[in-house]
Every structure is written in C-alpha cells, then in structure tokens.
Design an enzyme around this catalytic site. Structure first.
Site, PDB file in Angstrom:
ATOM      1  N   GLU A  48       0.859  -1.183   0.000  1.00  0.00           N
ATOM      2  CA  GLU A  48       0.000   0.000   0.000  1.00  0.00           C
ATOM      3  C   GLU A  48       0.897   1.235   0.000  1.00  0.00           C
ATOM      4  OE1 GLU A  48      -2.424   0.800   3.471  1.00  0.00           O
ATOM      5  OE2 GLU A  48      -3.705   2.174   2.353  1.00  0.00           O
ATOM      6  N   GLU A  73       4.757   5.048   3.530  1.00  0.00           N
ATOM      7  CA  GLU A  73       4.050   6.311   3.776  1.00  0.00           C
ATOM      8  C   GLU A  73       5.092   7.402   4.012  1.00  0.00           C
ATOM      9  OE1 GLU A  73       0.899   7.855   3.865  1.00  0.00           O
ATOM     10  OE2 GLU A  73       2.247   9.494   4.387  1.00  0.00           O
ATOM     11  N   ASP A 101       9.526   7.286   1.138  1.00  0.00           N
ATOM     12  CA  ASP A 101       8.990   7.797  -0.118  1.00  0.00           C
ATOM     13  C   ASP A 101       8.945   6.624  -1.103  1.00  0.00           C
ATOM     14  OD1 ASP A 101       8.707   8.930  -2.671  1.00  0.00           O
ATOM     15  OD2 ASP A 101       9.855  10.712  -2.128  1.00  0.00           O
ATOM     16  N   ASP A 124      -2.451  11.754  -4.472  1.00  0.00           N
ATOM     17  CA  ASP A 124      -2.382  12.989  -5.265  1.00  0.00           C
ATOM     18  C   ASP A 124      -3.654  13.831  -5.207  1.00  0.00           C
ATOM     19  OD1 ASP A 124       0.069  11.920  -6.191  1.00  0.00           O
ATOM     20  OD2 ASP A 124      -0.992  10.797  -7.727  1.00  0.00           O
ATOM     21  N   LYS A 128      -3.819  21.730  -8.165  1.00  0.00           N
ATOM     22  CA  LYS A 128      -3.178  22.870  -8.829  1.00  0.00           C
ATOM     23  C   LYS A 128      -2.115  22.368  -9.806  1.00  0.00           C
ATOM     24  CE  LYS A 128      -4.107  26.468  -5.547  1.00  0.00           C
ATOM     25  NZ  LYS A 128      -4.304  26.007  -4.178  1.00  0.00           N
ATOM     26  N   ASP A 160     -11.436  10.357  -5.505  1.00  0.00           N
ATOM     27  CA  ASP A 160     -12.728  11.045  -5.636  1.00  0.00           C
ATOM     28  C   ASP A 160     -12.587  12.306  -6.498  1.00  0.00           C
ATOM     29  OD1 ASP A 160     -11.240  12.467  -3.819  1.00  0.00           O
ATOM     30  OD2 ASP A 160     -12.723  12.436  -2.208  1.00  0.00           O
TER      31      ASP A 160
HETATM   32  C1  SAM Z   1      -4.718  12.025   0.286  1.00  0.00           C
HETATM   33  S1  SAM Z   1      -3.749  10.994   1.304  1.00  0.00           S
HETATM   34  C2  SAM Z   1      -4.651   9.471   1.222  1.00  0.00           C
HETATM   35  C3  SAM Z   1      -4.401   8.623   2.447  1.00  0.00           C
HETATM   36  C4  SAM Z   1      -5.039   7.233   2.381  1.00  0.00           C
HETATM   37  N1  SAM Z   1      -4.533   6.457   1.263  1.00  0.00           N
HETATM   38  C5  SAM Z   1      -6.532   7.315   2.294  1.00  0.00           C
HETATM   39  O1  SAM Z   1      -7.099   6.924   1.249  1.00  0.00           O
HETATM   40  O2  SAM Z   1      -7.156   7.753   3.272  1.00  0.00           O
HETATM   41  C6  SAM Z   1      -2.306  10.618   0.303  1.00  0.00           C
HETATM   42  C7  SAM Z   1      -1.221   9.939   1.147  1.00  0.00           C
HETATM   43  O3  SAM Z   1      -0.123   9.621   0.302  1.00  0.00           O
HETATM   44  C8  SAM Z   1       1.080   9.904   1.006  1.00  0.00           C
HETATM   45  N2  SAM Z   1       2.139  10.085   0.001  1.00  0.00           N
HETATM   46  C9  SAM Z   1       2.247  11.109  -0.896  1.00  0.00           C
HETATM   47  N3  SAM Z   1       3.348  10.961  -1.642  1.00  0.00           N
HETATM   48  C10 SAM Z   1       3.936   9.797  -1.238  1.00  0.00           C
HETATM   49  C11 SAM Z   1       5.117   9.101  -1.640  1.00  0.00           C
HETATM   50  N4  SAM Z   1       5.898   9.582  -2.621  1.00  0.00           N
HETATM   51  N5  SAM Z   1       5.440   7.945  -0.997  1.00  0.00           N
HETATM   52  C12 SAM Z   1       4.648   7.469   0.000  1.00  0.00           C
HETATM   53  N6  SAM Z   1       3.521   8.098   0.429  1.00  0.00           N
HETATM   54  C13 SAM Z   1       3.178   9.242  -0.179  1.00  0.00           C
HETATM   55  C14 SAM Z   1       0.733  11.152   1.796  1.00  0.00           C
HETATM   56  O4  SAM Z   1       1.607  11.391   2.871  1.00  0.00           O
HETATM   57  C15 SAM Z   1      -0.672  10.825   2.256  1.00  0.00           C
HETATM   58  O5  SAM Z   1      -0.684  10.100   3.475  1.00  0.00           O
END
Ligand code: SAM
Length: 221
Positions: A48, A73, A101, A124, A128, A160
């Site tokens: 995930e 995460e 990352d 994502d 913007k 969404d």
């Molecule tokens: C909008 S949140 C969605 C969280 C979760 N998946 C949910 O559906 O509730 C996007 C998540 O992706 C993580 N994220 C963004 N870029 C990432 C990356 N390059 N590697 C790992 N996680 C990342 C962010 O920190 C955030 O927790």
C-alpha cells in the site's frame, strides 16, 4: 541523502524518532520477504502506497489471513503511528508501515514478480497545476509496480477527484505491461472496492456521498 536530493530531518523534540525505515542505504536492494516474519504456509505480499492513517491495512489483514502488507508512507507521523499500532496489536510480523517515499523505496525491493497487489487509495489530492510534479503515480513508481507485480497481480487505484481518475486512466491504459480488469471486459472501472477493506478517505467519501472512481489493472502474463 537520497536520490531525490533530500535528507531526513531530525528535530530535537521529534515524537517520531522511532519511525521505521528500510535498512541500508537508499540504493541498496532489499529482499521483500525479509520484511515479514517467516511463515510455514505460503503468503501473499501486497503493497500500500501512501496509506495515511492506515485503516486499510488493519481491515485488509483481517479480511485475508494470507496477506502480508508492506506500507510505504512518506509522512513520518502517520507511518510511525500506524507501524506502532501494527506491532502493538501483534500484526507486526504480517505488516509494517515504513516512513519512506515510494519513489525511493520501490526500486530497492527484490525480487520482481513476487507481489500480488499494489494499492493506491486517493493519492495525489492536489489539483493545482504546480503540484503535478509531486504526483506519486509517475514513471519510476509505475515501472517498479510493474516489475514487482506477479503475472496477474493487480494494481488498484481509487480517487474522488474526477480529473485525477481520467489522468490515471490515460496513463495506465498506455502501459504495455498492464491490462484493464474492471467490471466490464477491456475496461478498468470497478463500481465497488473488492478487497474487503477501505481507506480512511474512502470511508469519508462514502459518508459524504462523493463519487469514487476505482480503477483496476492486472499485469499481463
Ligand atoms: C490524500 S492521502 C490518502 C491517504 C489514504 N490512502 C486514504 O485513502 O485515506 C495521500 C497519502 O499519500 C502519502 N504520500 C504522498 N506521496 C507519497 C510518496 N511519494 N510515498 C509514500 N507516500 C506518499 C501522503 O503522505 C498521504 O498520506
């Protein structure tokens, strides 16, 4: 220093100094099976990316006892909270959440062809134009997802944000390694989430009555 040119910041009063990181240098290979406790029966590895508060992991592990779930995460706070909870509830042998990352961590994982499913729930959210370069689902992440998936292994992406769904679809439809695996033949759209587990944002979108665009692809044999 990582390939992407940033250093992990350490603050004096950081409550998340125990964040789990993948061992070794940012460019050293890691055996993906070594991230889970040894098991006598076969297990199915899933990944995930960007799990946030981590609800999906707990529901997914409860839904299918074969699952071993690797969480990547980027936000140290959430990675640490989720990882602590996984270990505290006795699930640490089946799942860990690393403060990593995905763009750096995925290329390290070996061997290819060992992963049954990869999940990106509501990645994502920024809309913007200047945020486009921060999209998780780019070439590095995608080519490594394809390398790691076993033949028939699944990539599930949901959002969404309608134009994000269109963007993911345009991008994924072009990938020669993938074929659509939605409700209708030749189409990646799924009306429901078939994995017996929901992400926090998915639950919120459902509660708010928002449409959810779900895409599923499988790696070609
Ligand atoms: C909008 S949140 C969605 C969280 C979760 N998946 C949910 O559906 O509730 C996007 C998540 O992706 C993580 N994220 C963004 N870029 C990432 C990356 N390059 N590697 C790992 N996680 C990342 C962010 O920190 C955030 O927790």
């Amino acid at each position: 220093m990582t390939e992407l040119g940033y250093q992990r910041k350490v603050h004096r009063d950081d409550p998340y100094t125990d964040a789990a990181h993948l061992d070794g240098r940012w460019d050293e290979p890691i055996a993906i099976e070594s991230l889970f406790a040894p098991a006598e029966s076969p297990f199915a590895i899933e990944i995930e990316i960007g799990g946030g508060r981590g609800l999906f992991a707990f529901e997914r592990l409860a839904f299918d006892p074969e699952v071993r779930l690797l969480g990547l995460e980027i936000r140290k706070k959430w990675a640490t909270i989720v990882d602590r909870k996984l270990r505290a509830t006795g699930l640490g042998g089946r799942s860990r959440c690393y403060a990593e990352d995905a763009r750096v961590a995925l290329p390290r994982l070996q061997p290819g062809g060992r992963v049954r499913a990869v999940f990106l729930h509501f990645p994502d959210p920024w809309w913007k134009k200047r945020h486009e370069k921060r999209l998780v689902l780019g070439d590095v992440v995608q080519s490594n997802i394809e390398r790691l998936l076993m033949p028939g292994g699944e990539l599930f992406v949901q959002t969404d944000v309608e134009h994000r769904a269109a963007q993911y679809r345009a991008f994924l439809d072009e990938r020669a390694a993938l074929e659509p695996k939605g409700d209708a033949p030749g189409d990646p759209l799924l009306a429901e989430n078939p994995y017996g587990a929901r992400s926090p944002r998915e639950k919120r979108a459902i509660a708010d009555g928002l449409p959810i665009y779900r895409l599923r692809y499988a790696k070609r044999a």
